[in-house]
Design a protein around this motif. Structure first.
Motif, short mmCIF file in Angstrom:
data_model
loop_
_atom_site.label_atom_id
_atom_site.label_comp_id
_atom_site.label_asym_id
_atom_site.label_seq_id
_atom_site.Cartn_x
_atom_site.Cartn_y
_atom_site.Cartn_z
N PRO A 4 0.79 -1.25 0.00
CA PRO A 4 0.00 0.00 0.00
C PRO A 4 0.82 1.29 0.00
N PRO A 5 1.90 1.42 0.77
CA PRO A 5 2.63 2.70 0.73
C PRO A 5 3.24 3.03 -0.64
N ALA A 6 3.42 2.02 -1.50
CA ALA A 6 4.02 2.26 -2.82
C ALA A 6 2.97 2.23 -3.93
N ALA A 7 1.71 2.15 -3.59
CA ALA A 7 0.66 2.02 -4.59
C ALA A 7 0.64 3.16 -5.59
N SER A 8 1.06 4.34 -5.19
CA SER A 8 1.03 5.48 -6.11
C SER A 8 2.24 5.51 -7.06
N ILE A 9 3.17 4.61 -6.90
CA ILE A 9 4.36 4.56 -7.76
C ILE A 9 4.17 3.42 -8.76
N ALA A 10 3.45 3.72 -9.82
CA ALA A 10 3.04 2.70 -10.78
C ALA A 10 4.22 2.00 -11.46
N TYR A 11 5.33 2.69 -11.62
CA TYR A 11 6.49 2.14 -12.33
C TYR A 11 7.42 1.32 -11.43
N LEU A 12 7.13 1.22 -10.15
CA LEU A 12 8.04 0.58 -9.20
C LEU A 12 8.33 -0.88 -9.56
N ALA A 13 7.32 -1.62 -9.97
CA ALA A 13 7.54 -3.03 -10.33
C ALA A 13 8.49 -3.16 -11.52
N ASP A 14 8.37 -2.26 -12.49
CA ASP A 14 9.26 -2.32 -13.65
C ASP A 14 10.69 -1.93 -13.27
N ILE A 15 10.85 -1.00 -12.37
CA ILE A 15 12.19 -0.64 -11.89
C ILE A 15 12.79 -1.82 -11.13
N ALA A 16 11.98 -2.53 -10.36
CA ALA A 16 12.46 -3.72 -9.65
C ALA A 16 12.91 -4.79 -10.64
N LYS A 17 12.16 -4.97 -11.74
CA LYS A 17 12.56 -5.93 -12.78
C LYS A 17 13.90 -5.51 -13.40
N LEU A 18 14.07 -4.22 -13.63
CA LEU A 18 15.33 -3.72 -14.19
C LEU A 18 16.47 -3.96 -13.22
N GLU A 19 16.27 -3.65 -11.96
CA GLU A 19 17.33 -3.87 -10.95
C GLU A 19 17.69 -5.36 -10.86
N TYR A 20 16.70 -6.22 -10.92
CA TYR A 20 16.94 -7.66 -10.87
C TYR A 20 17.73 -8.10 -12.11
N ALA A 21 17.34 -7.59 -13.28
CA ALA A 21 18.06 -7.93 -14.52
C ALA A 21 19.51 -7.45 -14.46
N ILE A 22 19.75 -6.29 -13.85
CA ILE A 22 21.11 -5.79 -13.70
C ILE A 22 21.94 -6.77 -12.86
N GLN A 23 21.35 -7.27 -11.77
CA GLN A 23 22.07 -8.22 -10.93
C GLN A 23 22.33 -9.54 -11.66
N LEU A 24 21.34 -10.02 -12.42
CA LEU A 24 21.54 -11.24 -13.20
C LEU A 24 22.66 -11.05 -14.22
N SER A 25 22.66 -9.91 -14.88
CA SER A 25 23.70 -9.62 -15.87
C SER A 25 25.07 -9.54 -15.20
N ARG A 26 25.13 -8.89 -14.07
CA ARG A 26 26.39 -8.73 -13.33
C ARG A 26 26.99 -10.09 -12.97
N HIS A 27 26.14 -11.04 -12.61
CA HIS A 27 26.63 -12.34 -12.13
C HIS A 27 26.53 -13.44 -13.19
N SER A 28 26.25 -13.08 -14.42
CA SER A 28 26.16 -14.09 -15.48
C SER A 28 27.55 -14.59 -15.87
N ALA A 29 27.56 -15.72 -16.55
CA ALA A 29 28.82 -16.32 -16.97
C ALA A 29 29.56 -15.40 -17.95
#
Length: 171
Positions: A4-29
């Motif tokens: 609920p406190p982040a409900a007004s930040i519609a793009y937050l889930a997409d930013i989280a996906k981007l951050e996760y992808a950055i970590q996957l890329s960083r630790h990829s083979a």
């Protein structure tokens, strides 16, 4: 479940996906790029382009969003030229992530280039990926992939119909 406190930040889930992808890329083979001569030979042969795909590095990823995720992410890194007050939240963006060295790099790309790279990751032959993608600059897309050392092999026609992880790739 929503937070609920982040409900007004519609793009937050997409930013989280981007951050996760950055970590996957960083630790990829780690991987070595395909020799440029082999790629040039492929591009010069129309028949080969129709039956050969490009194997992309594990660190190469495309993230698309209905929000300006690259602009928002860069604005929060404290580096110019991005200014949060200038970001239009109703603009979609696509991002190409790669790790040509030790650091993950993000590149804002157009939707056509995003679609093309996604098709390459889905093992489309090079020609089919190019011809079935919405208007985009093929030369610029290939230049980006080469500069980012994202092309690591070729996928032959006999292997294209199998899962990527089951392929033998030629460097």
């Amino acid at each position: 479940m929503a937070f609920p406190p982040a409900a007004s930040i519609a793009y937050l889930a997409d930013i989280a996906k981007l951050e996760y992808a950055i970590q996957l890329s960083r630790h990829s083979a780690d991987s070595l790029p395909l020799a440029t001569a082999k790629l040039l030979h492929l591009i010069e042969d129309h028949q080969a382009m129709a039956s050969t795909g490009l194997k992309l590095a594990a660190s190469a990823e495309v993230i698309t969003s209905g929000f300006p995720i690259a602009s928002i992410w860069y604005a929060h890194q404290g580096k110019p030229p991005f200014d949060l007050s200038q970001i239009q939240l109703d603009q979609s963006e696509a991002v190409f992530l790669s790790r040509p060295g030790l650091e993950v790099e993000l590149h804002s790309i157009d939707q056509g280039t995003a679609e093309f790279i996604t098709k390459l990751n889905q093992t489309f032959p090079l020609l089919a990926a190019a011809e079935t993608t919405h208007p985009f600059d093929l030369t610029a897309a290939l230049k980006l992939l080469i500069q980012q050392q994202a092309i690591i092999g070729l996928i032959t026609a006999s292997l294209i119909t199998t899962k990527v992880s089951d392929h033998e790739f030629y460097h």
